[in-house]
Scaffold this motif. Structure first.
Motif, PDB file in Angstrom:
ATOM      1  N   MET A 105     -69.184 -29.983 -53.233  1.00 20.35           N
ATOM      2  CA  MET A 105     -68.527 -30.527 -54.305  1.00 20.35           C
ATOM      3  C   MET A 105     -67.003 -30.725 -53.807  1.00 20.35           C
ATOM      4  O   MET A 105     -66.501 -29.773 -52.847  1.00 20.35           O
ATOM      5  N   LYS A 106     -66.276 -31.520 -54.550  1.00 20.85           N
ATOM      6  CA  LYS A 106     -64.769 -31.791 -54.057  1.00 20.85           C
ATOM      7  C   LYS A 106     -63.927 -31.223 -55.122  1.00 20.85           C
ATOM      8  O   LYS A 106     -64.004 -31.579 -56.368  1.00 20.85           O
ATOM      9  N   LEU A 107     -63.230 -30.218 -54.941  1.00 21.92           N
ATOM     10  CA  LEU A 107     -62.532 -29.370 -55.861  1.00 21.92           C
ATOM     11  C   LEU A 107     -61.021 -29.361 -55.313  1.00 21.92           C
ATOM     12  O   LEU A 107     -60.444 -29.459 -54.287  1.00 21.92           O
ATOM     13  N   CYS A 108     -59.987 -29.380 -56.367  1.00 24.78           N
ATOM     14  CA  CYS A 108     -58.575 -28.877 -56.110  1.00 24.78           C
ATOM     15  C   CYS A 108     -58.207 -27.741 -57.003  1.00 24.78           C
ATOM     16  O   CYS A 108     -58.482 -28.020 -58.380  1.00 24.78           O
ATOM     17  N   MET A 109     -57.349 -27.007 -56.663  1.00 30.70           N
ATOM     18  CA  MET A 109     -56.645 -25.861 -57.372  1.00 30.70           C
ATOM     19  C   MET A 109     -55.448 -26.419 -57.513  1.00 30.70           C
ATOM     20  O   MET A 109     -54.581 -26.338 -56.544  1.00 30.70           O
ATOM     21  N   MET A 157     -67.886 -21.156 -49.950  1.00 33.35           N
ATOM     22  CA  MET A 157     -69.277 -21.492 -50.517  1.00 33.35           C
ATOM     23  C   MET A 157     -69.782 -22.826 -50.089  1.00 33.35           C
ATOM     24  O   MET A 157     -70.865 -23.312 -50.497  1.00 33.35           O
ATOM     25  N   GLY A 158     -68.781 -23.493 -49.246  1.00 31.03           N
ATOM     26  CA  GLY A 158     -69.224 -24.939 -48.620  1.00 31.03           C
ATOM     27  C   GLY A 158     -68.900 -25.982 -49.499  1.00 31.03           C
ATOM     28  O   GLY A 158     -68.865 -27.152 -49.128  1.00 31.03           O
ATOM     29  N   ASN A 159     -67.715 -25.860 -50.231  1.00 35.67           N
ATOM     30  CA  ASN A 159     -67.224 -26.871 -51.112  1.00 35.67           C
ATOM     31  C   ASN A 159     -65.795 -27.323 -50.295  1.00 35.67           C
ATOM     32  O   ASN A 159     -65.365 -26.527 -49.501  1.00 35.67           O
ATOM     33  N   LYS A 160     -65.452 -28.544 -50.429  1.00 35.30           N
ATOM     34  CA  LYS A 160     -64.423 -29.040 -50.009  1.00 35.30           C
ATOM     35  C   LYS A 160     -63.163 -28.614 -51.003  1.00 35.30           C
ATOM     36  O   LYS A 160     -63.145 -29.288 -52.205  1.00 35.30           O
ATOM     37  N   ASP A 204     -63.994  -9.011 -56.520  1.00 33.69           N
ATOM     38  CA  ASP A 204     -64.285  -9.621 -57.783  1.00 33.69           C
ATOM     39  C   ASP A 204     -64.623 -10.903 -58.000  1.00 33.69           C
ATOM     40  O   ASP A 204     -65.316 -11.451 -59.123  1.00 33.69           O
ATOM     41  N   PHE A 205     -64.116 -11.857 -57.108  1.00 32.62           N
ATOM     42  CA  PHE A 205     -64.395 -13.142 -57.559  1.00 32.62           C
ATOM     43  C   PHE A 205     -66.037 -13.597 -56.689  1.00 32.62           C
ATOM     44  O   PHE A 205     -66.574 -14.237 -57.656  1.00 32.62           O
ATOM     45  N   ILE A 206     -66.416 -12.790 -55.941  1.00 35.27           N
ATOM     46  CA  ILE A 206     -67.696 -13.169 -55.340  1.00 35.27           C
ATOM     47  C   ILE A 206     -68.760 -12.300 -56.096  1.00 35.27           C
ATOM     48  O   ILE A 206     -69.855 -12.654 -56.303  1.00 35.27           O
ATOM     49  N   TYR A 207     -68.467 -11.314 -56.560  1.00 34.80           N
ATOM     50  CA  TYR A 207     -69.281 -10.359 -57.465  1.00 34.80           C
ATOM     51  C   TYR A 207     -68.661 -10.159 -58.844  1.00 34.80           C
ATOM     52  O   TYR A 207     -68.707  -8.767 -59.091  1.00 34.80           O
ATOM     53  N   PRO A 208     -68.463 -11.322 -59.580  1.00 32.34           N
ATOM     54  CA  PRO A 208     -68.031 -10.686 -61.098  1.00 32.34           C
ATOM     55  C   PRO A 208     -69.164 -10.280 -61.772  1.00 32.34           C
ATOM     56  O   PRO A 208     -70.243 -10.448 -61.642  1.00 32.34           O
ATOM     57  N   LEU A 242     -71.773 -25.135 -59.311  1.00 32.37           N
ATOM     58  CA  LEU A 242     -70.766 -24.815 -58.707  1.00 32.37           C
ATOM     59  C   LEU A 242     -70.851 -23.216 -58.529  1.00 32.37           C
ATOM     60  O   LEU A 242     -70.666 -22.797 -57.452  1.00 32.37           O
ATOM     61  N   TYR A 243     -71.162 -22.503 -59.336  1.00 38.44           N
ATOM     62  CA  TYR A 243     -71.447 -20.955 -59.580  1.00 38.44           C
ATOM     63  C   TYR A 243     -72.534 -20.593 -59.053  1.00 38.44           C
ATOM     64  O   TYR A 243     -72.588 -19.368 -59.129  1.00 38.44           O
ATOM     65  N   LEU A 244     -73.595 -21.438 -58.820  1.00 38.71           N
ATOM     66  CA  LEU A 244     -74.738 -20.912 -58.540  1.00 38.71           C
ATOM     67  C   LEU A 244     -74.975 -19.799 -57.274  1.00 38.71           C
ATOM     68  O   LEU A 244     -75.420 -18.753 -57.505  1.00 38.71           O
TER      69      LEU A 244
END
Ligand code: NAD
Length: 432
Positions: free
Chosen positions: A1-5, A22-25, A161-165, A184-186
């Motif tokens: 998926m294409k995301l921006c922060m 996780m493979g997103n752009k 914390d982000f990867i194992y919340p 996205l969170y799968l």
């Protein structure tokens, strides 16, 4: 998926790096030109264990990029995360949402197809409604969703914390938005984290309710520590004794300085303000805020007492100044108030911190950063163990200080009072 922060601080940079892994752009965008040019040169502007490697890996693999062109980032993404700061207004409990609304306005000008707008910043309940209204004004015909997805990561442990919340909270009643967020969170949810979908307002409030609850736990044990000092009981025994009850849980029950950092102080205040806005008296949270402020004064008085009310020209050493270990964040650290008080009293303050020198302390008179623990401690009159970095857990103080009659004030109860007594060191802890 294409995301921006949008907003590349502790939250935006960590979540951007993790999502790209996780493979997103992912495009990380920020108005801070210095920060973005540093990142483009491979330099990480914050201290966060493991982040540099993660950023470099995904930057090199072209999944992660950095820009100051926020409109461009919005136009080139399907999911837009708002990760800007939400500080407290000066002399008020209210959250200042100007950065969030600036971003909302910019998004409204740059939508030409469906976008999922996700608020990761901690924002008071109903902020999502306001963001939606701002975007709706310009984009009546274009479909978009505004979702709340509060972040629960802790600085110093942010990547883990982000990867194992414990949970991923997603606030939306839109089936489409929920489906996109779930996919996205799968990769994270597969690892046993609970994906919890609620209303947008519900998700906004979950974040404040969590932080205020944790702040309450800290203030509770800190007040009990005051009682322990008078009643000759060790607060560590109380923490263990109550923490073994699974209904209570052992975490966040370590007595210490007032809670600090970029979240608890501002979020407890903002929750009180939200209660006031809805004419609900959140008296417990109000008292937690007060108790935490009182604690800073109480600990300062204690230092004064330990020094026999004589601070002038005394060498006082701070081991650690950040609000907690493994971060460089100085926001609302108890050390700030202590150091400015001691400086006014004429003390000479030397500090060491593994995350380096702090610009904010340069403004205070008689404060010196020491690269090594030994130069910070040498011939000191009082050592204040302020932050529990691993570096400070096994020190030979007699050797380091190299003089008689020095004192130690251990704000984190890292050392055994019995051992200190045996070594004839004048030692003071918290709640013992
Ligand atoms: N720090 C934490 O541990 C943590 C944890 C969970 C949630 N949060 C919440 O996340 C939010 C962000 O916190 P943070 O600690 O990452 O803040 P931060 O101050 O580290 O970063 C915020 C960034 O936003 C940028 N910014 C401001 N206005 C902007 C704009 N208009 N466009 C683009 N960028 C802009 C700033 O330059 C800065 O780099 C806050 O609401 C906070 O409460 C923080």
């Amino acid at each position: 998926m294409k995301l921006c922060m949008i907003g590349t601080g502790y939250v935006g940079l960590v979540s951007g790096a993790c999502f790209s892994d996780m493979g997103n752009k992912v495009i990380c965008a920020d108005i801070d030109k210095k920060k973005i040019s540093q990142l483009n040169l491979g330099k990480i502007p914050i201290y966060e264990p493991g982040l540099e490697e993660l950023v470099k890996k995904n930057f090199n693999q072209k999944r992660l990029s950095f820009t100051t062109n926020i409109s461009w980032a919005i136009r080139n993404s399907d999911i837009i995360f708002i990760c800007v700061g939400t500080p407290t207004f000066k002399n008020s409990n209210k959250a200042d949402l100007k950065y969030v609304f600036q971003v909302a306005n910019l998004i409204s000008k740059n939508i030409s197809k469906y976008k999922l707008i996700v608020t990761k910043s901690t924002v008071p309940v109903t902020t999502g409604d306001k963001i939606e209204n701002i975007i709706k004004k310009r984009n009546k015909k274009i479909l978009f969703d505004v979702v709340s997805n509060p972040e629960f990561l802790r600085e110093g442990e942010a990547i883990r914390d982000f990867i194992y919340p414990d949970r991923v909270v997603v606030g939306t009643l839109s089936k489409k938005a929920n489906r996109v967020m779930k996919s996205l969170y799968l990769p994270i949810v597969k690892k046993d984290s609970r994906y919890f979908n609620t209303s947008r307002r519900g998700a906004e409030l979950v974040k404040y309710a969590s932080n205020a609850f944790l702040a309450t736990k800290i203030s509770y044990i800190n007040e009990l520590a005051n009682l322990c000092e008078k009643a000759s009981v060790d607060i560590k025994d109380i923490s263990i004794g109550i923490g073994l009850d699974q209904r209570i849980g052992e975490r966040f029950l370590r007595a210490g300085p007032a809670y600090g950092g970029s979240c608890f102080p501002k979020d407890t205040k903002a929750l009180v303000d939200t209660g006031d806005k809805f004419k609900v008296n959140l008296s417990i949270v109000k008292n937690v805020v007060k108790s935490n402020e009182n604690r800073k004064d109480l600990l300062i008085k204690r230092i004064h007492q330990i020094m026999g009310k004589k601070c002038k020209n005394k060498k006082i050493t701070f081991l650690g100044v950040t609000f907690k270990p493994n971060t460089d964040d100085m926001r609302e650290a108890t050390s700030l108030k202590m150091i400015s008080y001691l400086s006014k009293k004429g003390a000479k303050i030397y500090y060491n911190d593994p995350s380096g020198k702090k610009d904010i302390l340069d403004k205070i008179k008689n404060v010196k950063f020491c690269k090594s623990i030994s130069s910070a401690c040498f011939k000191s009159d009082l050592i204040i163990l302020h932050t529990e970095w691993n570096d400070y857990k096994q020190l030979n103080f007699k050797k380091l200080v190299n003089k008689n009659n020095f004192k130690i004030y251990d704000l984190r109860n890292l050392y055994s009072p019995k051992k200190m007594l045996r070594n004839k060191i004048n030692y003071f802890g918290i709640g013992r």
